[in-house]
Motif scaffolding. Sequence first.
Motif, PDB file in Angstrom:
ATOM      1  N   THR A  47      83.499  54.000  18.425  1.00 47.16           N
ATOM      2  CA  THR A  47      84.266  52.447  18.398  1.00 47.16           C
ATOM      3  C   THR A  47      85.304  52.900  19.395  1.00 47.16           C
ATOM      4  O   THR A  47      85.328  51.855  20.819  1.00 47.16           O
ATOM      5  CB  THR A  47      85.267  52.406  16.962  1.00 47.16           C
ATOM      6  N   ALA A  48      86.473  53.998  19.437  1.00 46.46           N
ATOM      7  CA  ALA A  48      86.830  54.108  20.481  1.00 46.46           C
ATOM      8  C   ALA A  48      86.300  54.586  21.889  1.00 46.46           C
ATOM      9  O   ALA A  48      87.136  54.001  22.726  1.00 46.46           O
ATOM     10  CB  ALA A  48      87.725  55.021  20.556  1.00 46.46           C
ATOM     11  N   THR A  88      84.476  51.306  23.401  1.00 44.54           N
ATOM     12  CA  THR A  88      85.624  49.985  23.375  1.00 44.54           C
ATOM     13  C   THR A  88      86.112  50.333  25.050  1.00 44.54           C
ATOM     14  O   THR A  88      86.569  49.527  25.750  1.00 44.54           O
ATOM     15  CB  THR A  88      86.487  49.577  22.623  1.00 44.54           C
ATOM     16  N   HIS A  89      86.588  51.706  24.996  1.00 41.94           N
ATOM     17  CA  HIS A  89      87.181  52.006  26.123  1.00 41.94           C
ATOM     18  C   HIS A  89      86.579  52.405  27.492  1.00 41.94           C
ATOM     19  O   HIS A  89      86.831  51.660  28.892  1.00 41.94           O
ATOM     20  CB  HIS A  89      87.926  53.721  25.566  1.00 41.94           C
ATOM     21  N   ALA A 110      84.144  49.768  27.689  1.00 43.26           N
ATOM     22  CA  ALA A 110      84.513  48.087  28.406  1.00 43.26           C
ATOM     23  C   ALA A 110      85.366  47.675  28.776  1.00 43.26           C
ATOM     24  O   ALA A 110      85.237  47.073  29.626  1.00 43.26           O
ATOM     25  CB  ALA A 110      83.574  47.997  26.785  1.00 43.26           C
ATOM     26  N   GLY A 111      86.407  48.095  28.254  1.00 43.56           N
ATOM     27  CA  GLY A 111      87.919  48.554  29.065  1.00 43.56           C
ATOM     28  C   GLY A 111      87.967  48.713  30.304  1.00 43.56           C
ATOM     29  O   GLY A 111      87.784  48.097  31.679  1.00 43.56           O
ATOM     30  N   ALA A 128      79.722  47.459  16.035  1.00 41.07           N
ATOM     31  CA  ALA A 128      80.686  46.827  16.602  1.00 41.07           C
ATOM     32  C   ALA A 128      81.032  46.945  17.864  1.00 41.07           C
ATOM     33  O   ALA A 128      81.579  46.012  18.696  1.00 41.07           O
ATOM     34  CB  ALA A 128      82.254  46.511  15.719  1.00 41.07           C
ATOM     35  N   ARG A 169      78.167  45.057  19.604  1.00 41.36           N
ATOM     36  CA  ARG A 169      78.733  43.860  20.813  1.00 41.36           C
ATOM     37  C   ARG A 169      79.472  43.208  21.007  1.00 41.36           C
ATOM     38  O   ARG A 169      79.498  42.320  21.372  1.00 41.36           O
ATOM     39  CB  ARG A 169      78.540  43.652  18.753  1.00 41.36           C
ATOM     40  N   GLU A 170      80.886  43.721  20.396  1.00 38.30           N
ATOM     41  CA  GLU A 170      81.506  43.299  21.555  1.00 38.30           C
ATOM     42  C   GLU A 170      81.858  43.441  23.044  1.00 38.30           C
ATOM     43  O   GLU A 170      81.815  42.178  24.026  1.00 38.30           O
ATOM     44  CB  GLU A 170      82.664  43.669  21.393  1.00 38.30           C
ATOM     45  N   THR A 171      80.856  44.510  23.221  1.00 39.33           N
ATOM     46  CA  THR A 171      81.014  44.403  24.869  1.00 39.33           C
ATOM     47  C   THR A 171      79.549  43.362  25.461  1.00 39.33           C
ATOM     48  O   THR A 171      79.551  43.104  26.220  1.00 39.33           O
ATOM     49  CB  THR A 171      80.269  46.108  24.470  1.00 39.33           C
ATOM     50  N   ARG A 185      79.162  40.753  24.257  1.00 36.51           N
ATOM     51  CA  ARG A 185      78.899  39.665  24.259  1.00 36.51           C
ATOM     52  C   ARG A 185      80.062  39.149  25.128  1.00 36.51           C
ATOM     53  O   ARG A 185      80.784  38.230  25.294  1.00 36.51           O
ATOM     54  CB  ARG A 185      79.405  38.600  22.982  1.00 36.51           C
ATOM     55  N   PHE A 186      80.797  40.400  25.785  1.00 36.69           N
ATOM     56  CA  PHE A 186      81.992  39.912  26.934  1.00 36.69           C
ATOM     57  C   PHE A 186      81.635  38.345  28.161  1.00 36.69           C
ATOM     58  O   PHE A 186      82.751  37.735  28.078  1.00 36.69           O
ATOM     59  CB  PHE A 186      83.031  41.178  27.510  1.00 36.69           C
ATOM     60  N   ARG A 214      81.232  35.120  26.537  1.00 41.38           N
ATOM     61  CA  ARG A 214      82.231  34.340  26.019  1.00 41.38           C
ATOM     62  C   ARG A 214      83.551  34.837  27.557  1.00 41.38           C
ATOM     63  O   ARG A 214      84.535  33.524  26.950  1.00 41.38           O
ATOM     64  CB  ARG A 214      83.386  35.545  24.831  1.00 41.38           C
TER      65      ARG A 214
END
Lengths: 321, 310
Positions: free
Chosen positions: A59-60, A63-64, A66-67, A90, A93-95, A97-98, A101
């Motif tokens: 996850t880290a 998300t990193h 993605a950022g 998770a 999914r956030e990546t 849909r970013f 959204r």
Amino acid sequence: MTTVLEQLSTVVADLLREDRRRVVLGEDVRDGGMLGLTRAAVEDEALSPRLLGLPLTSTAGLTHAAGLAIGGARPLVLMPSVAALVEGLAALRETTRFSKRYDTERALPLLLVAPCGPGFGLGGDAAMDAVSHLTCVEGLRVLVGAEPSEFPALLRAAASFDAGESPTVLLLPRNLLLREMDPTAEEDLEDAIDQVRTLEHGDELTVFCWGAAVERVQQAAQRADASIRVTDLVSLQPLDRDGILEAARATGRVVIVSPSAPSNGPSCQIAALLADEAILHLDAPVKHLYGRTGDVEARHEHDLIPSIDAITSTLNATATY
Amino acid sequence: MERTPWDPEGVEVRLNEAGQLADPNAAERLDLRALFEQLLTARVIDTHLTHLGLPMWAPAAGGEAPLVALGALLHEEDWVFSGGRDIPLALSRGVALTEVLRQVLGLGGARVRVPAGAGAVGSSEHNLVPPTESMGLQVGMATGFAHAQKLGRVPGVTVATFGEGLTTVGAIAEALAIAAAQSLPIVFLCKSQLWPDAPPAEAGIFGDSVHARCSSMGMWARRVDGADLVAVHDALDTACARARDGLGPCMVECVVTPLHRTPPPHRDPVERLRRFLEAAGTWTQTSHDIVEAKAKSKFQKALHELGVDQ
């Protein structure tokens, strides 16, 4: 001669040299990476600032990455196993849909590369291909290699993102990674990576397969008593719907040979697609063949892929249905 | 003034409970009247939103000071990854109130889609990223973004805002660790709720402070009274300057008091600053009423534009 892994390492270094926006993330990437995929990059001092070692948690890392992509970089994340991607669902999914959204024009140019399936004697989660999990993530492009000599070209194509492609997972079957190849004869991809590829042009039965199953299907097709059309999906999400329908209609008989768990995933989507739009063209029920299921011990991991005998038998039965 | 269970321990204070500055020069660079108007406007909007009875709504009253201070400090090129209840910051960044209401009320036509409840807002035009659906993952994205800034030598600072409850999520610990290890230009702004009767089990807090946790990992960290806009501004100003100068990540923990739990008046940042301004002769009830009336009118006009009946 060199191994596929070694050649992929050369491609990773080339990708970094070709585009300064690219960065590589993953465990131990500054020391060559878990699979040695950054060994060539490590030898080039100019590339080392863009080799980013990260903690182990998926996850880290995701998300990193993605950022980084939001900030204009083009991250290439080298995962130790496809199981790590499942841990990070998770974040995936956030990546994906970013961009919708957050009202941005382009999807995040994020490439995740993961070995999958049997091959290193690991068993358990590491031996699965997790395709049924990954294809549940809407907007995630899922590619899987089947011909090892093409893996370098597939990696280059997947890393492009010049057409605004979605965040992408490239799965590389483990049992093919240590094959030898001629580095001077790196093959170009003959077809776009979003289209099914016809490997054998038979006219009595179509097989849809992918990844580690392809090689066994090709061998089974040679043994079968019918003329078999073998197609490699390459892109498991999105599926090449038109290509699949065309191939199914061409023969009227379909077998899906999956190296994945039988629930969900592309097998089910293909079967549903054919029932919906090609049922009147079919002369036999669609057959879905898959290997051992459940939590597989290391000694049985190669049974995750259907055997050549099982495939051959299924092809003959469906061809004569 | 006698201490109460509502008074946080171990926090920096510039403007005390009575609205007096310990150092008269501490606020000389601040336009406290303008900041007071922003605080009061934010309070009015939060109060009216609370009265709408939105599902999952959590009032932000009492936690405005860090957001107003941050809004005053950020530059156009800076980015914020928001953790929710950040409407004052969105307004400060220039997001239109109608757009904020579209998002918060779940109306059609919003430019950015946000998770339901708790006042989540975002704007791609104003570099304000809304929270993720999965708790806390926007903080990981924020560290990645700051990493891109550092690698690309892009000027600006990244800020991640969140509440103390979110610090119990593993993703936050991971993001903090990466930010520290990579010395990233990021400011973490934690709005820690004050729990006079000890935090509930759900909060997952075990006696320490977010500030203490970050200090122990070698990160520059400060813990300030969130009811004290001057102290909050000072800490955030220093943190942003450090990040801009490439000195690595910072944590500013602001201890805020949810006003719906009826704490004593001095725990209210609006009241704290009002006392100072009154003593300085720059506050009157009339001016106060005018600001409130303007904010109420702006809110009602925005709702009317959106076709929402109150």
